[in-house]
Design an enzyme around this catalytic site. Structure first.
Site, mmCIF file in Angstrom:
data_model
loop_
_atom_site.group_PDB
_atom_site.id
_atom_site.type_symbol
_atom_site.label_atom_id
_atom_site.label_comp_id
_atom_site.label_asym_id
_atom_site.label_seq_id
_atom_site.Cartn_x
_atom_site.Cartn_y
_atom_site.Cartn_z
ATOM 1 N N ASP A 231 0.861 -1.186 0.000
ATOM 2 C CA ASP A 231 0.000 0.000 0.000
ATOM 3 C C ASP A 231 0.896 1.234 0.000
ATOM 4 O O ASP A 231 1.874 1.306 0.732
ATOM 5 C CB ASP A 231 -0.911 -0.008 1.240
ATOM 6 N N ASP B 271 -4.419 2.498 -4.468
ATOM 7 C CA ASP B 271 -2.957 2.477 -4.297
ATOM 8 C C ASP B 271 -2.520 1.140 -3.707
ATOM 9 O O ASP B 271 -1.486 1.053 -3.058
ATOM 10 C CB ASP B 271 -2.519 3.656 -3.401
#
Ligand code: C2E
Ligand code: CA
Ligand code: CA
Length: 708
Positions: free
Chosen positions: A321, A364
């Site tokens: 992430d 993301d």
């Protein structure tokens, strides 16, 4: 199935047979007609000759030798049936019965009276002895000349001059037998020629058929070869005959059309295949980064897990992430966010072996599938490289972004090769990496799962809490250097039936993650609107009530509008309000925070940067907006008297704040020593257990009453 050829052959044979029969029949008819004419003429001539020859013997008695001799000359004519010599009175003088007449007489005799004499020879001449010798009166009554009666030719001639007739001569000629024999002969003569002609016609017709059907057969063979080889580039020779020429042309035209059609089809197919592969690409690959998308990743992971499970090999998963991506997206817009993601994907790709799969789960979030992991160390090396590739300053276009990645690591053998379990484990580890300070990787362990489960429980109970009013507010006093109360910080409390009392430090981050925080903030603001007047009444108009806001609140238009409408309708005492936002949240949402601040400022509220010193504020940023207060983080205050460095930082913050015209508040003041240090260095406001713990409104009001 009947062939065209056999049909044509049948038709040809039938036609030839019918035509031949008609021709033969017609020719027999014509032949017979001519024959009858010819025979009639001959009979006439014979009758004439014999009548002349009999002139000399008409004076003779009936049945005279000379008459008989003359009559016997008729023996050379097979079909001369009967002849009569009659005198002028119609009496028969002599009779001639020829072979044809004898046959007839025999037939008659066989059926007449028994014992009657039959004539022994082929011909007989007599004087009215036989049944035939009796002349039929219808014959004697015939006029002179030639007559055709039934199948017979009868000629009646005068013997002697017509002016002085001596008698009459009647000759009966059997035409039927003559015709029958003649017909037989004719047929015998004609049949071989006709048969020969039929055979010849057939042979010619077969040859002609072959010639005529040749183009058809060529067409059929060509069509067969087209079907077999699927080669549409063939043509047949165009034979110069009307029907076959049009057929060949039609075939060639058809082939040209099919060829053109098949070329068009091939083109369409190629286009379709291209579109299909594009569709597959679209369906399986992320349009932005070109990496495998979530759906395709799940497919690949399921496949690799099945293989690993069968081979009892290890499979590792990295859950990546990008830290702080949201604020880049929020502050610089989605276009820049997208470019940043492409940049980050390329950076990660460059450090990941091509045997491993890097894909984008969405937003993301990325994963790396590492099959056949020989040791944990290998997975850690990959994670190290990924964190290193992302956690640096990225420069692209005109932008510079400091970024980092948090990575969770999990192994397939630890979750029984179960796909969703493996992803959850890596995801949980990734959150832990974030909690522990980001820009790092962390291995999954079971304890993390328990924490996650608690987070999930908190999240579900939070919705319930909002519905059942399970929250309440506590207030922690802020004092000035003279220890007079100058304000209160509003601190939220939650008592849950299942979880007990949960700290905001635990449930606010969960509420942020599950996007419930703004609802909670709204509840707080509404509650402050109700309770603040009591504090103001008890402590004076000058006091400032500080409300904590989460970074997510700054992005919520709904919340901003709610705050404004509460202030506009005087439900909130805007002049007595201060909003606290952490330094990190401010720096990460600089533009959004500033636009929120400008709205709030217009209503006369104050702003404080919370937990100051823990973030990385650039001083130049601080001068860009009219912030009122810096709140020195508790960690520095806590270290006063213990760490020279912390004391130095605290001192520097106070001095800097003063020079920038900010007010300074120190939080977490627990000891007199800390308070003295802070006061000595010019800190404007102090807050901490030394003065008051956070307490409910009733407690504050009760205490203020006792103090009065
Ligand atoms: P914060 O804004 O930094 O609040 C100060 C925290 O320090 C409070 O913890 C307070 O009880 C604690 N504290 C104050 N003085 C002392 C001290 O002398 N010693 C020690 N050890 N602690 C002290 P609390 O109430 O548990 O809140 C934790 C955090 O939760 C807050 O940190 C704030 O970030 C957040 N929070 C609390 N209420 C709200 C709220 O209504 N909205 C939002 N968004 N966040 C809130
Ligand atoms: Ca605070
Ligand atoms: Ca604080």
């Amino acid at each position: 199935m009947k062939s065209l050829r056999s049909q044509i052959s049948f038709n040809t044979v039938t036609s030839i047979a019918v035509i031949s029969s008609l021709i033969i029949g017609l020719s027999i008819y014509v032949y017979e007609k001519l024959y009858v004419e010819f025979v009639s003429a001959e009979v006439n001539a014979i009758g004439e000759n014999i009548a002349v020859d009999l002139i000399d013997y008409m004076g003779e008695p009936a049945g005279s030798f000379y008459q008989t001799e003359v009559l016997l000359r008729l023996g050379e004519y097979d079909y001369a049936e009967t002849a009569y010599i009659l005198d002028n009175d119609g009496n028969v003088l002599n009779v001639y019965i020829g072979p044809a007449g004898l046959n007839k007489e025999k037939n008659l005799a066989a059926s007449s009276i028994e014992g009657q004499n039959s004539v022994p020879s082929d011909v007989s001449v007599s004087k009215a002895q036989s049944p035939l010798s009796t002349i039929d009166p219808s014959i004697t009554s015939l006029a002179l000349g030639l007559h055709q009666i039934k199948n017979k030719v009868v000629v009646v001639k005068t013997i002697g001059e017509s002016t002085f007739p001596l008698g009459r001569f009647i000759l009966i000629f059997n035409l039927q037998d003559a015709l029958k024999d003649s017909r037989k002969r004719y047929i015998a003569l004609v049949t071989p020629s006709v048969a020969f002609l039929i055979v010849l016609a057939l042979l010619i017709s077969v040859r002609a058929q072959r010639k005529v059907l040749h183009p058809l057969n060529t067409l059929i063979n060509t069509m067969d070869s087209v079907v077999k080889d699927q080669n549409y580039d063939v043509k047949v020779e165009e034979i110069d005959r009307e029907e076959t020429l049009s057929l060949s042309r039609a075939f060639n035209n058809m082939m040209s059309n099919i060829k053109a059609q098949s070329e068009a089809n091939a083109e369409k197919n190629a286009l379709l295949q291209k579109q299909q592969s594009q569709m597959e690409k679209l369906a399986n690959f992320d349009a932005l980064t070109g990496l495998p998308n979530r759906q395709f990743l799940m497919h690949l992971l399921a496949r690799d897990l099945a293989k690993a499970c069968i081979n009892k090999s290890e499979l590792g998963l990295l859950f990546v992430d990008i830290d702080g991506f949201k604020s880049i997206n929020d502050s610089f817009g989605h276009d820049v966010g997208d470019k940043f993601l492409i940049h980050i994907s390329t950076a990660m790709m460059s450090v990941i072996d091509k045997d491993y799969t890097l894909g984008r789960l969405g937003g993301d979030e990325f994963i790396v599938i590492v099959p056949n992991v020989p040791s944990k160390q290998v997975l850690e090396d990959i994670a190290d490289r990924v964190v290193g590739a992302v956690s640096r300053t990225h420069v692209f276009d005109t932008f510079r972004f400091d970024s980092s990645a948090s990575v969770g690591l999990a192994l397939a053998s630890e979750c029984d090769y179960e796909l969703s379990h493996l992803i959850t484990n890596a995801d949980v580890a990734m959150y832990k990496a974030k909690d522990e300070g980001k820009a790092r990787y962390i291995w999954f362990n079971e304890a993390m799962l328990a924490q996650t489960q608690r987070k999930v429980l908190i999240s579900t109970r939070l919705s319930h809490a909002l519905e059942t009013d399970a929250f309440y507010l506590c207030y922690q006093a802020k004092v000035d250097a003279n220890e007079n109360v100058i304000g209160f910080e509003v601190l939220l409390r939650w008592r849950d039936d299942v979880l007990g009392v949960v700290s905001p430090a635990e449930f606010i981050p969960v509420a942020e993650q599950t996007e419930k925080v703004s609802l909670i903030s709204m509840w707080v603001i509404q509650r402050v609107g109700i309770e603040a007047p009591h504090l103001i009444e008890a402590f004076g108009q000058h006091i400032i009530i500080s409300i904590n806001l989460s970074p997510m609140d700054l992005n919520s238009n709904k919340l901003t509008q709610f705050i404004i409408s509460e202030m506009d309708t005087d439900k909130l005492p805007s002049k007595n309000l201060e909003f606290e936002i952490t330094e990190t949240a401010y720096m990460n949402n600089f533009n959004v925070a500033n636009s929120f601040f400008s709205v709030i400022k217009k209503h006369g509220c104050q702003l404080a940067l919370d937990d100051f010193g823990t973030g990385y504020s650039s001083l130049s940023y601080l001068t860009k907006f009219d912030i009122d207060t810096l709140k020195i983080d508790r960690s520095f205050v806590n270290d006063i008297g213990k760490s020279r460095q912390s004391e130095l930082i605290t001192k520097t913050i106070i001095e800097m704040a003063k020079s920038l015209n900010f007010s300074v508040c120190a939080e977490g003041v627990e000891t007199q020593e800390q308070a003295s240090f802070l006061k000595y260095n010019g800190c404007h406001a102090l807050q901490g257990y030394l003065y008051s713990k956070p307490v409910p409104l009733e407690n504050i009001l009760a205490r203020s009453l006792t103090e009065q």
